[in-house]
Design a protein around this motif. Structure first.
Motif, PDB file in Angstrom:
ATOM      1  N   MET A 144      -7.639  51.569  28.609  1.00 44.61           N
ATOM      2  CA  MET A 144      -7.790  51.812  30.175  1.00 44.61           C
ATOM      3  C   MET A 144      -9.088  51.173  30.423  1.00 44.61           C
ATOM      4  SD  MET A 144      -6.178  55.566  30.854  1.00 44.61           S
ATOM      5  CE  MET A 144      -6.193  55.197  32.624  1.00 44.61           C
ATOM      6  N   ASP A 145      -9.019  50.567  31.698  1.00 45.23           N
ATOM      7  CA  ASP A 145     -10.540  50.247  32.188  1.00 45.23           C
ATOM      8  C   ASP A 145     -11.209  51.554  32.415  1.00 45.23           C
ATOM      9  OD1 ASP A 145     -12.403  50.106  34.687  1.00 45.23           O
ATOM     10  OD2 ASP A 145     -11.960  48.126  33.920  1.00 45.23           O
ATOM     11  N   PRO A 146     -12.573  51.702  32.180  1.00 42.94           N
ATOM     12  CA  PRO A 146     -13.159  53.069  32.290  1.00 42.94           C
ATOM     13  C   PRO A 146     -13.434  53.717  33.611  1.00 42.94           C
ATOM     14  CG  PRO A 146     -14.640  51.657  30.942  1.00 42.94           C
ATOM     15  CD  PRO A 146     -13.273  50.569  31.374  1.00 42.94           C
ATOM     16  N   LEU A 147     -13.359  52.541  34.666  1.00 44.38           N
ATOM     17  CA  LEU A 147     -13.614  53.327  36.153  1.00 44.38           C
ATOM     18  C   LEU A 147     -12.223  53.981  36.380  1.00 44.38           C
ATOM     19  CD1 LEU A 147     -15.507  50.727  38.180  1.00 44.38           C
ATOM     20  CD2 LEU A 147     -16.320  52.963  37.210  1.00 44.38           C
ATOM     21  N   THR A 148     -11.168  53.110  35.998  1.00 36.64           N
ATOM     22  CA  THR A 148      -9.725  53.723  36.156  1.00 36.64           C
ATOM     23  C   THR A 148      -9.326  54.904  35.600  1.00 36.64           C
ATOM     24  OG1 THR A 148      -8.738  51.434  36.275  1.00 36.64           O
ATOM     25  CG2 THR A 148      -7.331  53.142  36.032  1.00 36.64           C
ATOM     26  N   ALA A 149      -9.758  55.146  34.454  1.00 34.56           N
ATOM     27  CA  ALA A 149      -9.564  56.367  33.564  1.00 34.56           C
ATOM     28  C   ALA A 149     -10.358  57.603  34.070  1.00 34.56           C
ATOM     29  CB  ALA A 149     -10.042  56.168  31.838  1.00 34.56           C
ATOM     30  N   GLU A 150     -11.595  57.509  34.664  1.00 31.20           N
ATOM     31  CA  GLU A 150     -12.579  58.268  35.114  1.00 31.20           C
ATOM     32  C   GLU A 150     -12.075  58.846  36.416  1.00 31.20           C
ATOM     33  OE1 GLU A 150     -16.342  56.476  35.023  1.00 31.20           O
ATOM     34  OE2 GLU A 150     -16.266  56.269  32.949  1.00 31.20           O
ATOM     35  N   SER A 151     -11.599  57.768  37.430  1.00 34.13           N
ATOM     36  CA  SER A 151     -11.206  58.402  38.607  1.00 34.13           C
ATOM     37  C   SER A 151     -10.022  58.913  38.654  1.00 34.13           C
ATOM     38  CB  SER A 151     -11.082  56.932  39.674  1.00 34.13           C
ATOM     39  OG  SER A 151      -9.987  56.159  39.290  1.00 34.13           O
ATOM     40  N   LEU A 152      -8.938  58.591  37.508  1.00 32.52           N
ATOM     41  CA  LEU A 152      -7.710  59.297  37.447  1.00 32.52           C
ATOM     42  C   LEU A 152      -7.763  60.445  37.050  1.00 32.52           C
ATOM     43  CD1 LEU A 152      -4.505  59.396  37.307  1.00 32.52           C
ATOM     44  CD2 LEU A 152      -4.491  58.221  35.308  1.00 32.52           C
ATOM     45  N   ARG A 153      -8.809  60.857  35.900  1.00 35.48           N
ATOM     46  CA  ARG A 153      -8.921  62.109  35.580  1.00 35.48           C
ATOM     47  C   ARG A 153      -9.746  63.057  36.449  1.00 35.48           C
ATOM     48  NH1 ARG A 153      -9.095  64.056  30.676  1.00 35.48           N
ATOM     49  NH2 ARG A 153      -9.171  61.969  29.835  1.00 35.48           N
ATOM     50  N   ALA A 154     -10.418  62.482  37.560  1.00 34.23           N
ATOM     51  CA  ALA A 154     -11.006  63.096  38.464  1.00 34.23           C
ATOM     52  C   ALA A 154      -9.919  63.563  39.541  1.00 34.23           C
ATOM     53  CB  ALA A 154     -12.184  62.584  39.221  1.00 34.23           C
ATOM     54  N   ALA A 155      -8.940  62.823  39.854  1.00 33.52           N
ATOM     55  CA  ALA A 155      -7.842  62.984  40.766  1.00 33.52           C
ATOM     56  C   ALA A 155      -6.949  63.993  40.388  1.00 33.52           C
ATOM     57  CB  ALA A 155      -7.116  61.516  41.305  1.00 33.52           C
ATOM     58  N   LEU A 156      -6.516  63.737  38.885  1.00 28.78           N
ATOM     59  CA  LEU A 156      -5.574  64.792  38.271  1.00 28.78           C
ATOM     60  C   LEU A 156      -6.154  66.080  38.223  1.00 28.78           C
ATOM     61  CD1 LEU A 156      -4.118  62.821  35.372  1.00 28.78           C
ATOM     62  CD2 LEU A 156      -2.719  63.819  37.163  1.00 28.78           C
ATOM     63  N   PHE A 157      -7.237  66.573  37.958  1.00 24.88           N
ATOM     64  CA  PHE A 157      -7.666  67.657  37.550  1.00 24.88           C
ATOM     65  C   PHE A 157      -8.675  68.436  38.406  1.00 24.88           C
ATOM     66  CE2 PHE A 157      -6.467  65.691  33.214  1.00 24.88           C
ATOM     67  CZ  PHE A 157      -5.090  66.396  33.120  1.00 24.88           C
ATOM     68  N   THR A 158      -9.369  67.638  39.217  1.00 28.06           N
ATOM     69  CA  THR A 158     -10.751  68.257  39.963  1.00 28.06           C
ATOM     70  C   THR A 158     -10.350  68.275  41.366  1.00 28.06           C
ATOM     71  OG1 THR A 158     -11.894  66.233  40.289  1.00 28.06           O
ATOM     72  CG2 THR A 158     -12.165  67.422  38.231  1.00 28.06           C
ATOM     73  N   SER A 159     -11.218  68.878  42.005  1.00 26.98           N
ATOM     74  CA  SER A 159     -11.133  69.050  43.525  1.00 26.98           C
ATOM     75  C   SER A 159     -12.491  68.648  43.936  1.00 26.98           C
ATOM     76  CB  SER A 159     -10.556  70.460  44.114  1.00 26.98           C
ATOM     77  OG  SER A 159      -9.266  70.665  43.820  1.00 26.98           O
ATOM     78  N   GLY A 160     -12.556  68.414  45.250  1.00 25.62           N
ATOM     79  CA  GLY A 160     -13.917  68.079  45.810  1.00 25.62           C
ATOM     80  C   GLY A 160     -14.389  66.492  45.989  1.00 25.62           C
ATOM     81  N   GLU A 161     -15.462  66.173  46.012  1.00 26.53           N
ATOM     82  CA  GLU A 161     -15.870  64.820  46.375  1.00 26.53           C
ATOM     83  C   GLU A 161     -16.183  63.958  45.116  1.00 26.53           C
ATOM     84  OE1 GLU A 161     -19.519  64.669  48.758  1.00 26.53           O
ATOM     85  OE2 GLU A 161     -18.252  65.303  50.444  1.00 26.53           O
ATOM     86  N   TYR A 162     -15.821  62.715  45.135  1.00 32.52           N
ATOM     87  CA  TYR A 162     -15.955  61.726  44.012  1.00 32.52           C
ATOM     88  C   TYR A 162     -16.519  60.367  44.704  1.00 32.52           C
ATOM     89  CZ  TYR A 162     -14.879  59.107  39.840  1.00 32.52           C
ATOM     90  OH  TYR A 162     -14.679  58.292  38.701  1.00 32.52           O
ATOM     91  N   GLU A 163     -17.658  60.093  44.112  1.00 33.75           N
ATOM     92  CA  GLU A 163     -18.195  58.767  44.502  1.00 33.75           C
ATOM     93  C   GLU A 163     -17.516  57.516  43.905  1.00 33.75           C
ATOM     94  OE1 GLU A 163     -22.160  56.232  45.435  1.00 33.75           O
ATOM     95  OE2 GLU A 163     -22.274  58.502  45.069  1.00 33.75           O
TER      96      GLU A 163
END
Length: 348
Positions: A144-163
């Motif tokens: 997976m592209d690292p930026l895709t993988a990181e933003s997907l993980r944040a969207a799936l499991f976390t709440s709050g702000e993400y830059e």
């Protein structure tokens, strides 16, 4: 004004529905699909659950609607993800039980033809997530592209702000999914030049709306999922990107012009324009042709926005949509566009 809420998030170990609301391409190209499922299990610790039409090419709209209903109604399913897009999901919309979906809110991930379902969810008061289909984002050859993988993980499991971050390297050249050699290495990438800002003199924050430009145009023509009270969009952030069908600059301008004539463009405080996909199997552009196509699209967007919404902040080449990486954008969720600081922050 529609009240929009974030649905509960899954946790590692939960079950995630994998559906094909557009096309059953997993049945034709199992390799990227199986790879995507494997990464859901190993990298995200989620258990994918398939449905009768997930791998069925030529499934009827009713069969696909039944799968969506089953996924949302099952209390053991904690999120829903599209396998890929398609081109006729608009025919599924009239068959969907909105009350069932509204009563069972879940995070839904999809893009392209899944703009249809994302709009329906937003109108039902549920934040969705634009991006990260199983076959394209999770099934990327090599890794997976690292930026895709990181933003997907944040969207799936976390709440709050993400830059969000501009991609240092990106790709829009596809490889043949039917060829096993495609999956032996990661795609070749090229250097990114960062985002391009127009009128970055303000900070705006609003709920997002839009998606794949072609699908938005179809929905406007069919008068589906577009609120008649356009004040719903006042101060919102418009997301637009184009598909592998690569509409001409003229087509892009005309769609935006018609949105302006309807009174839509004027409502938004900012436009995030996804990086243009400049290559397809039908049009395998070289570097010069690709640059020309991207420039024509940019000029078309600028011409339409100058005519109908001249004060709007615009950011070009944001990495969401049909190129890679695919940053996940909350659909109906909050997006802050900070022009002076050149930052884009989403709330997951």
């Amino acid at each position: 004004m529609t009240v929009i809420s974030y649905p509960p998030k899954p946790s590692p170990g939960d079950r995630i529905a994998v559906v094909s609301p557009g096309a059953g391409l997993p049945g034709l190209f199992p390799r990227p699909f199986e790879l995507g499922l494997e990464r859901l299990r190993k990298d995200y610790e989620l258990e994918p659950v398939e449905y009768p039409a997930t791998r069925k090419m030529g499934s009827t709209p009713q069969e696909r609607a039944d799968d969506i209903h089953a996924a949302f109604a099952d209390p053991g399913i904690k999120a829903v993800m599209a396998s890929i897009g398609g081109d006729d999901q608009i025919t599924v919309l009239p068959l969907l039980d909105r009350e069932l979906i509204r009563a069972n809110p879940k995070p839904f991930f999809g893009m392209s033809d899944n703009t249809n379902l994302l709009m329906l969810l937003r109108n039902a008061g549920i934040v969705g997530y634009h991006g990260a289909t199983v076959m394209t984002a999770l099934g990327r050859p090599g890794a997976m592209d690292p930026l895709t993988a990181e933003s997907l993980r944040a969207a799936l499991f976390t709440s709050g702000e993400y830059e969000l971050e501009p991609a240092a390297r990106w790709n829009d050249v596809d490889r043949d999914w039917a060829d096993p050699a495609t999956f032996e290495a990661e795609p070749e990438t090229r250097p990114g030049a960062g985002w391009s800002w127009v009128k970055p003199d303000r900070v705006v924050e609003g709920r997002s709306w839009g998606g794949c430009l072609e699908i938005v145009g179809w929905l406007l023509m069919a008068d589906r999922e577009i609120p008649h009270d356009l004040s719903e969009f006042d101060g919102s952030v418009l997301l637009l990107e184009t598909s592998e069908e690569m509409p001409s600059g003229t087509e892009v301008f005309r769609t935006l012009r018609n949105m302006g004539e309807r009174g839509l463009l004027q409502r938004f405080s900012a436009l995030l324009m996804g990086r243009a996909k400049t290559w397809s199997f039908d049009r395998p552009n070289g570097a010069e042709e690709a640059a020309r196509y991207a420039a024509e699209q940019r000029e078309a967007v600028l011409r339409a926005m100058e005519a109908y919404a001249p004060g709007t902040t615009i950011v070009f080449d944001v990495d969401f949509g049909h190129t890679s990486p695919q940053l996940v954008i909350p659909y109906g969720g909050l997006v802050r566009v900070d022009g002076p600081a050149r930052r884009i922050t989403v709330t997951y």
